[in-house]
Write a protein that holds these residues in place. Structure first.
Motif, mmCIF file in Angstrom:
data_model
loop_
_atom_site.group_PDB
_atom_site.id
_atom_site.type_symbol
_atom_site.label_atom_id
_atom_site.label_comp_id
_atom_site.label_asym_id
_atom_site.label_seq_id
_atom_site.Cartn_x
_atom_site.Cartn_y
_atom_site.Cartn_z
ATOM 1 N N UNK A 108 -10.886 56.698 75.779
ATOM 2 C CA UNK A 108 -9.685 55.850 75.883
ATOM 3 C C UNK A 108 -9.739 54.612 75.004
ATOM 4 N N UNK A 109 -10.932 54.058 74.803
ATOM 5 C CA UNK A 109 -11.049 52.861 73.952
ATOM 6 C C UNK A 109 -10.595 53.153 72.541
ATOM 7 N N UNK A 110 -11.031 54.291 72.012
ATOM 8 C CA UNK A 110 -10.625 54.657 70.663
ATOM 9 C C UNK A 110 -9.136 54.976 70.606
ATOM 10 N N UNK A 111 -8.631 55.642 71.629
ATOM 11 C CA UNK A 111 -7.202 55.950 71.656
ATOM 12 C C UNK A 111 -6.376 54.672 71.653
ATOM 13 N N UNK A 112 -6.830 53.666 72.386
ATOM 14 C CA UNK A 112 -6.129 52.375 72.364
ATOM 15 C C UNK A 112 -6.207 51.756 70.977
ATOM 16 N N UNK A 113 -7.391 51.829 70.374
ATOM 17 C CA UNK A 113 -7.552 51.266 69.028
ATOM 18 C C UNK A 113 -6.637 51.960 68.029
ATOM 19 N N UNK A 128 -3.799 53.066 68.693
ATOM 20 C CA UNK A 128 -2.432 52.770 69.106
ATOM 21 C C UNK A 128 -1.693 53.996 69.645
ATOM 22 N N UNK A 129 -2.446 54.914 70.250
ATOM 23 C CA UNK A 129 -1.794 56.017 70.959
ATOM 24 C C UNK A 129 -1.216 55.438 72.247
ATOM 25 N N UNK A 130 0.076 55.620 72.530
ATOM 26 C CA UNK A 130 0.686 55.032 73.732
ATOM 27 C C UNK A 130 -0.062 55.468 74.996
ATOM 28 N N UNK A 131 -0.257 54.505 75.881
ATOM 29 C CA UNK A 131 -1.019 54.797 77.090
ATOM 30 C C UNK A 131 -0.348 55.864 77.953
ATOM 31 N N UNK A 132 0.974 55.854 77.985
ATOM 32 C CA UNK A 132 1.660 56.859 78.799
ATOM 33 C C UNK A 132 1.391 58.270 78.271
ATOM 34 N N UNK A 133 1.051 58.339 76.982
ATOM 35 C CA UNK A 133 0.786 59.637 76.374
ATOM 36 C C UNK A 133 -0.624 60.125 76.704
ATOM 37 N N UNK A 134 -1.616 59.272 76.469
ATOM 38 C CA UNK A 134 -2.970 59.765 76.694
ATOM 39 C C UNK A 134 -3.373 59.762 78.166
ATOM 40 N N UNK A 135 -2.572 59.109 79.033
ATOM 41 C CA UNK A 135 -2.840 59.183 80.472
ATOM 42 C C UNK A 135 -2.157 60.373 81.129
ATOM 43 N N UNK A 136 -1.326 61.062 80.362
ATOM 44 C CA UNK A 136 -0.666 62.272 80.859
ATOM 45 C C UNK A 136 -1.739 63.337 81.113
ATOM 46 N N UNK A 137 -1.767 63.982 82.273
ATOM 47 C CA UNK A 137 -2.763 65.028 82.563
ATOM 48 C C UNK A 137 -2.768 66.160 81.538
ATOM 49 N N UNK A 138 -1.633 66.351 80.868
ATOM 50 C CA UNK A 138 -1.558 67.426 79.881
ATOM 51 C C UNK A 138 -2.103 67.005 78.511
ATOM 52 N N UNK A 139 -2.479 65.746 78.393
ATOM 53 C CA UNK A 139 -2.990 65.272 77.104
ATOM 54 C C UNK A 139 -4.456 65.684 76.951
#
Length: 823
Positions: free
Chosen positions: A39-44, A46-57
């Motif tokens: 998640x740290x890299x995903x935030x870096x 700039x992947x939207x949090x609603x996207x990477x927190x989706x269970x299907x992600x």
């Protein structure tokens, strides 16, 4: 004309893979380039949090390291042009360079017609730039953007950049693109449309930071690409580029290219409507395709030791593919458990447009190393699908693949969404095809160059290590490749190595001795001395070693035999045949003349010619011949007359008269190359050159040569001064007036006479280091071997991304945008 196509070069980059050697290490150990993104890299990124927190992600990627890195200058790009060019286009441009480079050739100087057939993955790079630039009110050059991002221009841009004149087309058939490209390239070569071709593909998404799966879709919800496993639940796209360099077999053999494998047969078809739907694979089409390729190759399925399958990792796709392969193999004579089934997608993900070429490279590496790699999914613990009773078998450890009299064959299947299928069969090259005659000098001259001193230092170190580990034959291959198969870059160092001793016995330059060549080749001044340093073996060593030298000397001896007294002629001849230098003037001067002419003949064969000629004493007569004032025969006679005149009369004035009278019997012409007059101290005029009296005066009192040399050096301070014959006496005079030491080059040094041959080649290297053009193809007439993959060019890795994407393109890793790297 050969009816077969050879693979002579290859290039691949993918997840945890920067070279073919990296790829093999990944394959043979059964490892994967799969990477989970936290998640740290995903935030870096700039992947939207609603996207990477989706269970299907699924935060998984097979990402290619340094995908934005590029060296614009090396490929003729400006910085803004690089930013407007899709990273896919940049990556495949470099991969084409590397594929040819690995064959021991330089892509910028291929002599034959070369075709280009490459495919790419769909990209939104250009669309995003256009949209975001418009939204921000910034102008963008839409023509340049189209050229840099549209697939229409992918292949033609490669052809333009490297000056390739064969057929050039972009191939877009989804996951079968690069295999179809190989098929088309082979067809073009066999049809005579080109002699060589680049074929491959690229699939690169700089924003790849995982994906959202859809139930029932083709992507794996676990983020694992597991072809032919019972657990396979979908594919995962990878990032990478793979390119092959193909040549007609006879062309490859003539060029001494490495024969990595031979394309035994290819076939392409489409499933048509015999399938459940447009996106569904067709068993009949795939089976017919394999049978057709085997027929083209005139092989039975029992000959195939490795089937590198499409292996997308979808349960339905894999099952249908296996069914089709079973039908085709059984119908063409395959037994049970005879063929290993493998897919590189388990190692590097699904490279889509580059997948087929990557699979072919994997097969070529297996052939080279004599091992079939294990299935990475098995190594990682996935349960295999049941292949009992079929022609195929999976492996969890490497399998030895021994050569046999029947040859070894691997087959590659590629099936594109939409039904376009391709099958490629690759075989060993017979052993005798890999052997070629070598003709090499004992000392190997290694011209090494790079874009800057730092990169050259790394190249020199790497080559030195390889030289230490190489046999005599391979050292000849290294020399030939470096001379004829590498670009001549601005920072240079020439090494000289013996073929049968360690690199420590060679001559290597330290970084502080590297040269940076001027944009315009320097003026080259030939210095021809009128006296010789006593190095008895100089004439003998060069006479024995260099045909051009020997032929010129022999022609001169034939003329002199008619002029000199028998005992004097014998003394001249013995200097070259036995290394015995004469002491008498009437023999010494002819030796000096022939020595200089022989050296000039060697240099002339390499297209090294003087811009200016300076001769001292009898050396001015040699210069007169080189500048066209005297013919070869007349110059040989004149030197003999001059030496006799100087040796016989007691009175100097009588010698002048006698020589002047002789010179009236020869044809005198105007000089075609500026030649210094030692009488006037100025450049020889046409009137002086055609006047027999001038040549008599030239025999008289010598002019103030040192002062004359001073004026020449003052007029040409950046020239390179090359002393022919032997010694360095004239060079020392030039250096007194400011010529740098490295710009004063001796063809035969004052050192041990046994070094004369080595010294000649070292002088050629010194000239090249300073920007004098050398025809290495002519050099190869006397010194040629096979081509090897040595000293790859080091490219800069500066990340390039269009400014509009910096803040508005989720998925791009900011870490990719910092730092300067080389590779």
């Amino acid at each position: 004309m050969s009816d077969r196509v050879a693979v002579v070069g290859m290039s691949i980059r993918a997840a945890k893979v920067q070279s073919a050697a990296d790829f093999w290490r990944l394959l043979i150990t059964g490892r994967s380039g799969r990477r989970e993104i936290d998640p740290t890299e995903l935030m870096r990124r700039r992947v939207p949090s609603h996207k990477y927190k989706d269970p299907a992600y699924v935060p998984v990627a097979y990402d290619m390291e340094d995908c934005l890195g590029f060296d614009p200058q090396a490929f003729g790009f400006g910085p803004s042009e690089a930013e407007l060019t899709d990273p896919q286009h940049r990556a495949v441009l470099e991969a084409c360079y590397r594929a040819v480079e690995s064959s021991g050739c330089f892509i910028g100087s291929l002599p034959d017609r070369v075709g280009v057939f490459v495919g790419s993955r769909k990209s939104g790079y250009g669309t995003q730039i256009e949209y975001l630039s418009a939204a921000a009110g910034r102008d963008v050059n839409l023509a340049e953007l189209a050229i840099g991002t549209d697939p229409d221009y992918l292949s033609s841009r490669i052809s333009y950049t490297y000056g390739l004149t064969g057929p050039s087309m972009t191939v877009l058939t989804a996951c079968s693109s690069s295999s179809v490209a190989v098929h088309l390239a082979c067809q073009a070569i066999l049809a005579g449309e080109c002699d060589s071709a680049l074929a491959g593909g690229v699939a690169l998404d700089a924003t790849d930071a995982g994906y959202t799966f859809t139930a029932g879709g083709i992507y794996s919800p676990r983020g694992r690409c597991e072809p032919y496993m019972a657990s396979a639940d979908g594919t995962v796209e990878g990032n990478g580029v793979a390119v092959l360099f193909l040549r007609r077999l006879d062309v490859a053999l003539a060029a001494g290219n490495p024969i990595l494998g031979v394309i035994a047969g290819t076939a392409v078809n489409n499933d048509g409507r015999e399938r459940a739907g447009f996106t569904a694979p067709g068993v009949a089409g795939q089976s017919e395709l394999i049978e057709e390729a085997l027929d083209v190759a005139e092989l039975r399925a029992s000959s195939i030791g490795l089937l590198e399958g499409h292996g997308s990792g979808t349960s339905i796709g894999d099952a249908l593919e296996i069914d089709a392969a079973i039908q085709a193999f059984r119908s063409t004579g395959a037994g049970t458990d005879e063929c290993r089934l493998h897919s590189v997608k388990a190692n590097i993900g699904n490279l889509t447009a580059a997948a087929g070429a990557a699979s072919i490279i994997g097969c070529l590496l297996a052939l080279r190393h004599g091992q079939i790699p294990p299935n990475a999914s098995l190594v990682e613990g996935a349960p295999p699908t049941d292949l009992g009773g079929t022609p195929f078998k999976l492996a969890d450890t490497p399998i030895a693949w021994q050569r046999s009299d029947q040859g070894r064959y691997a087959a590659v299947s590629s099936f594109g969404l939409g039904g376009t299928n391709a099958h490629v069969i690759i075989g060993d090259a017979e052993r005798e095809l890999r052997l070629a005659s070598r003709k090499g000098r004992y000392w190997q001259l290694l011209p090494l160059s790079a874009d800057d001193p730092e990169r050259l230092s790394g190249t020199v170190d790497a080559v030195r290590v390889v030289v230490d580990e190489s046999s005599t034959e391979v050292r000849q291959d290294i020399g030939h490749t470096l001379r004829t198969g590498r670009p001549e870059l601005p920072t240079r160092a020439a090494a000289l190595i013996p073929v049968d001793a360690g690199s420590a016995d060679g001559k290597w330059l330290a970084p502080e001795q590297f040269h940076t060549v001027p944009e315009v080749p320097p003026t080259l001044v030939f210095l021809l001395p009128g006296e010789t340093v006593r190095a008895p073996d100089v004439a003998l060593a060069l006479y024995r070693a260099e045909p051009a030298f020997r032929s010129t000397v022999d022609d001169g001896l034939e003329v002199m035999k008619q002029v000199l007294a028998p005992e004097m002629f014998a003394a001249v001849r013995d200097a070259f045949l036995h290394g015995r230098y004469p002491t008498a003037t009437n023999a010494l001067q002819p030796v000096l003349h022939l020595l200089g002419l022989g050296q000039h003949a060697f240099l002339s064969d390499l297209e090294i010619s003087p811009d200016l000629l300076i001769g001292h004493g009898v050396g001015e007569l040699t210069a007169a011949q080189l500048s066209g004032v005297l013919s070869f025969e007349d110059a040989a006679r004149a030197v003999c007359w001059r030496s006799q005149a100087m040796a016989d009369p007691s009175e100097h004035a009588e010698a002048v008269v006698r020589f002047t009278r002789r010179m009236r019997d020869v044809r005198l012409n105007s000089p075609t190359t500026p030649t210094l007059s030692c009488v006037s101290g100025a450049w020889l005029t046409s009137e002086e050159a055609r006047d027999p009296g001038y040549w008599g005066a030239q025999l008289g009192e010598p002019g103030p040569f040192d002062e004359v040399l001073r004026s020449v050096v003052s007029e040409h301070p950046t020239a390179v001064y090359l002393q022919l014959n032997s010694g360095t006496n004239l060079l020392q005079g030039a250096q007194r007036w400011g010529v740098p030491e490295d710009a004063a080059v001796a063809l035969a040094s004052d050192g041990e006479a046994s070094d004369s041959w080595c010294s000649l080649l070292q002088a050629v290297g010194s000239l090249w280091e300073q920007g004098v053009r050398i025809n290495w193809q002519s050099y190869a007439e006397r010194d040629h071997a096979l081509r090897v993959d040595i000293a790859p060019r080091t490219f800069g890795r500066i990340p390039h991304l269009h400014p509009s994407l910096l803040e508005h393109c989720p998925g791009i890793d900011p870490a990719e945008l910092s730092g300067k790297r080389v590779s």
